[in-house]
Write a protein that holds these residues in place. Structure first.
Motif, PDB file in Angstrom:
ATOM      1  N   LYS A 197      66.943  40.207  34.754  1.00  0.00           N
ATOM      2  CA  LYS A 197      66.449  41.263  33.920  1.00  0.00           C
ATOM      3  C   LYS A 197      67.338  42.210  33.593  1.00  0.00           C
ATOM      4  CE  LYS A 197      61.729  39.932  35.270  1.00  0.00           C
ATOM      5  NZ  LYS A 197      60.530  40.337  36.232  1.00  0.00           N
ATOM      6  N   VAL A 198      67.798  42.894  34.641  1.00  0.00           N
ATOM      7  CA  VAL A 198      68.830  44.058  34.646  1.00  0.00           C
ATOM      8  C   VAL A 198      70.050  43.728  33.586  1.00  0.00           C
ATOM      9  CG1 VAL A 198      70.464  45.497  36.020  1.00  0.00           C
ATOM     10  CG2 VAL A 198      68.228  44.904  37.039  1.00  0.00           C
ATOM     11  N   LYS A 199      70.684  42.446  34.272  1.00  0.00           N
ATOM     12  CA  LYS A 199      71.908  41.738  33.485  1.00  0.00           C
ATOM     13  C   LYS A 199      71.470  41.675  31.872  1.00  0.00           C
ATOM     14  CE  LYS A 199      75.193  37.797  33.540  1.00  0.00           C
ATOM     15  NZ  LYS A 199      75.320  36.531  34.016  1.00  0.00           N
ATOM     16  N   LYS A 200      70.226  41.078  31.578  1.00  0.00           N
ATOM     17  CA  LYS A 200      69.894  40.846  30.072  1.00  0.00           C
ATOM     18  C   LYS A 200      69.818  42.164  29.466  1.00  0.00           C
ATOM     19  CE  LYS A 200      66.822  38.277  27.189  1.00  0.00           C
ATOM     20  NZ  LYS A 200      67.867  37.670  26.573  1.00  0.00           N
ATOM     21  N   ALA A 201      69.221  43.228  30.180  1.00  0.00           N
ATOM     22  CA  ALA A 201      68.915  44.354  29.567  1.00  0.00           C
ATOM     23  C   ALA A 201      70.356  45.200  29.249  1.00  0.00           C
ATOM     24  CB  ALA A 201      68.016  45.246  30.482  1.00  0.00           C
ATOM     25  N   CYS A 202      71.195  45.095  29.988  1.00  0.00           N
ATOM     26  CA  CYS A 202      72.590  45.429  30.063  1.00  0.00           C
ATOM     27  C   CYS A 202      73.498  44.819  28.767  1.00  0.00           C
ATOM     28  CB  CYS A 202      73.458  45.363  31.169  1.00  0.00           C
ATOM     29  SG  CYS A 202      72.742  46.535  32.402  1.00  0.00           S
ATOM     30  N   GLU A 203      73.189  43.624  28.633  1.00  0.00           N
ATOM     31  CA  GLU A 203      73.771  42.792  27.725  1.00  0.00           C
ATOM     32  C   GLU A 203      73.221  43.170  26.042  1.00  0.00           C
ATOM     33  OE1 GLU A 203      72.928  39.014  28.922  1.00  0.00           O
ATOM     34  OE2 GLU A 203      74.851  38.622  30.174  1.00  0.00           O
ATOM     35  N   GLU A 204      71.697  43.388  26.260  1.00  0.00           N
ATOM     36  CA  GLU A 204      71.221  43.663  25.080  1.00  0.00           C
ATOM     37  C   GLU A 204      71.748  45.030  24.379  1.00  0.00           C
ATOM     38  OE1 GLU A 204      66.941  42.805  25.129  1.00  0.00           O
ATOM     39  OE2 GLU A 204      67.376  40.496  25.312  1.00  0.00           O
ATOM     40  N   LEU A 205      72.101  45.872  25.373  1.00  0.00           N
ATOM     41  CA  LEU A 205      72.345  47.223  25.081  1.00  0.00           C
ATOM     42  C   LEU A 205      73.801  47.540  24.862  1.00  0.00           C
ATOM     43  CD1 LEU A 205      69.909  49.289  27.428  1.00  0.00           C
ATOM     44  CD2 LEU A 205      69.595  48.949  24.938  1.00  0.00           C
ATOM     45  N   LYS A 206      74.695  46.295  24.978  1.00  0.00           N
ATOM     46  CA  LYS A 206      76.265  46.232  25.041  1.00  0.00           C
ATOM     47  C   LYS A 206      76.518  47.247  26.330  1.00  0.00           C
ATOM     48  CE  LYS A 206      76.484  44.503  20.210  1.00  0.00           C
ATOM     49  NZ  LYS A 206      75.132  43.965  20.287  1.00  0.00           N
TER      50      LYS A 206
END
Length: 613
Positions: A116-125
């Motif tokens: 979830k942390v990884k995905k959040a970082c990806e979506e926020l670039k």
């Protein structure tokens, strides 16, 4: 033979810790103001502030914690820290990362929720690997738990991509994963004596020893913390000892539901106060949690190899972590006593490292053969058939399946296999376990062997005997030897738990030992004799006799059929499975019969002399 999965050798950097110092103090002596990158930080002692240090470091941090209770403990009530676990969603992580008022982002996550942390970082670039320092806390758990909790290793591929990263624990395990090859091992070395006194009780009767310890030896304890990694085992102790009203149980959410269905009220998935006299905790509470009490606890660790092999406690890791949960010193100590009660089994099936080497080598060869065939195959059907075979290989349990269906070695699963067998070897004998405790450097061991009349090995033998006759003979031998034993009732209670135990013990106590030979050890015949005895016992019980007296007046002619029906009704009310005949009343009364005219009658003269007392 060179081992395929050799444990890595590291450059060890010693760091001296003085009495009363924190981790930051000892790191400064070797030139670091924060936890450095590319290290396995071996703290030696719990509670010296590794997580605290990272939470207060002037950098963004992702701290991977093995269990939820730890995250709850560290993050509760702290708005600047984000706890990421099952209930936290990706949008929650994104909102936290966008909060400008939080200068240094501090995220605590379980391994299973790291994505979830990884995905959040990806979506926020956001460049997660460059922005955050990743700390994997209580790092031995990634090895210890990987057999029953495969997702615990999921963040590892990402872990090695962080520019700043470290493994940390007071009890780290050696690793074989080649991705650690450029890491250094920082070993904290206290310059003071930190050994704890531990009572090691090796018993042949686990239940008897637990009963004596909890109800007798610790009867006056302010509070007892019992660490046992089986909720069924905890349930059994609480019920057998009758201590539910004095107990609180901490376990997983799934086990909480199971125990509540059984009627337990004082049970929780997160540690909380108030505590009880007896506090039971499963393995998710063994490490990282801070327990701060106003009184000194008595610490009890329990292992029952005959009912739950997974209740084994590793002296090098789990025992050290358990004793480190209690953080408040009272009169120079954080506890009153530490006791480990366990049985041992020299019949445990245990593999040597060499045997595991051979086994893994063969599994790997089989896989490599299939992999070669897969790579050379040109036909889609052949490739799919080979992949199907690969998925069923013995190596699959030590590997991760890639997107193309091939396997990638999971070094933590490999290490877990070696580790499990290492711990098993300690439980082959009392001396082996004692030596392992001493070699940790954390304990001074007070060793004691205790023996009781009904042993755990006898109970195991009873479970393995195939016939009723064989179980009978072994159980009767034990029952005969228990005559006059002050703890006889407790032992018979234990025997009753075994297959046919209730029947054998009850028949022995009510009918005597002779009935078994007389009935040729036939279960059906013995049960028939016992049922007959119990029916007769009920038929002539005081309550039934009183009701019969009240039902029939004396010296008055009463139709035989009326007496028969009334007796049958009384029997039915008391659950007596007995078919009443017309003359059954004569078992209770002296009577005179009249056949002069119908309906035929009985005149009840007096209750039989042997029943009137």
């Amino acid at each position: 033979m060179k081992r395929l999965f050799q444990k890595l050798k590291f450059e060890v950097i010693p760091a001296i810790l003085k009495k009363g110092q924190r981790l930051i103090n000892t790191l400064k002596t070797i030139g670091y103001k924060d936890i450095p990158s590319n290290v396995i930080l071996d703290k030696t002692l719990t509670g010296i502030g590794a997580t605290y240090q990272e939470l207060h470091a002037k950098r963004h941090s992702i701290i991977i914690e093995p269990t939820l209770p730890v995250i709850h403990d560290k993050a509760y009530g702290k708005d600047e820290i984000l706890p990421v676990y099952e209930n936290c969603k990706v949008p929650d992580v994104k909102r936290y990362l966008q909060r400008a008022e939080i200068k240094y982002k501090k995220i605590l996550t379980t391994p299973e929720s790291f994505w979830k942390v990884k995905k959040a970082c990806e979506e926020l670039k956001l460049d997660m690997y460059g922005m955050f320092f990743c700390l994997f806390d209580e790092c031995e758990k990634v090895t210890e738990d990987s057999d029953f909790r495969r997702k615990i290793t999921k963040p590892m591929k990402d872990f090695f991509q962080f520019e700043g990263k470290a493994f940390v624990s007071a009890t780290p395990l050696k690793v074989s994963d080649p991705r650690f090859e450029n890491f250094k091992w920082i070993k904290v070395k206290p310059d003071f004596d930190y050994k704890k006194s531990l009572n090691l009780i090796i018993t042949n009767s686990y239940e008897m020893s637990v009963r004596k310890l909890l109800l007798d030896d610790l009867a006056n304890s302010s509070c007892v913390f019992v660490f046992l990694n089986t909720t069924d085992g905890i349930d059994k102790i609480v019920n057998t000892l009758g201590i539910e009203g004095q107990s609180k149980i901490f376990c997983s959410g799934k086990s909480v539901k199971k125990l509540k269905k059984k009627g337990y009220a004082n049970v929780a998935s997160l540690y909380s106060e108030p505590i009880a006299k007896y506090n039971f905790l499963t393995c998710r509470f063994y490490s990282a949690l801070d327990i701060i009490l106003k009184v000194k606890p008595d610490i009890v660790m329990l292992t029952n190899l005959y009912e739950a092999e997974h209740s084994m406690i590793d002296p090098y890791t789990e025992a050290v972590q358990i004793c480190g949960r209690f953080r408040k010193e009272i009169n120079g100590s954080t506890f009153n006593s530490i006791t480990h009660v366990t049985n041992v089994r020299n019949t445990l099936k245990v593999k040597t490292d060499e045997e595991i080497d051979i086994e893994l080598e063969e599994k790997l060869k089989t896989y490599e053969d299939l992999q070669t065939r897969y790579n050379t195959a040109t036909d889609k059907t052949r490739k799919e058939a080979i992949l199907d075979d690969i998925s069923r290989l013995g190596l699959a349990e030590f590997a991760t399946q890639l997107d193309d269906g091939l396997l990638e070695i999971d070094y933590f699963a490999i290490d877990n296999y070696y580790n499990n067998e290492r711990v098993k070897r300690y439980y082959l004998s009392g001396n082996a376990l004692k030596e392992s405790y001493e070699q940790t450097g954390h304990f001074t061991v007070n060793y004691r062997s205790v023996f009781y009349a009904v042993s755990d090995s006898v109970r195991m033998e009873l479970k393995q005997l195939p016939t009723f006759s064989e179980r009978c003979k072994l159980m009767l031998d034990k029952l005969n030897k228990l005559q006059g034993d002050p703890d006889r009732n407790f032992y018979t209670g234990i025997l009753k738990q075994e297959k046919d135990g209730e029947l054998i013990v009850e028949a022995y106590e009510k009918l005597g030992v002779e009935v078994f030979a007389n009935k040729k050890y036939q279960r059906a015949e013995i049960k028939k004799a016992l049922d007959k005895y119990n029916i007769e016992l009920l038929r002539f019980s005081p309550m039934v006799l009183q009701e019969i007296r009240e039902a029939f007046p004396l010296n008055v002619p009463i139709p035989q059929e009326d007496i028969k029906n009334q007796l049958q009704d009384i029997y039915k009310r008391y659950g007596i499975d007995y078919k009443v005949k017309k003359n059954t009343v004569e078992d209770y009364y002296d009577v005179s019969l009249s056949y002069s005219k119908k309906p035929y009658t009985y005149t009840l003269k007096a209750i039989r002399e042997n029943l009137s007392k």
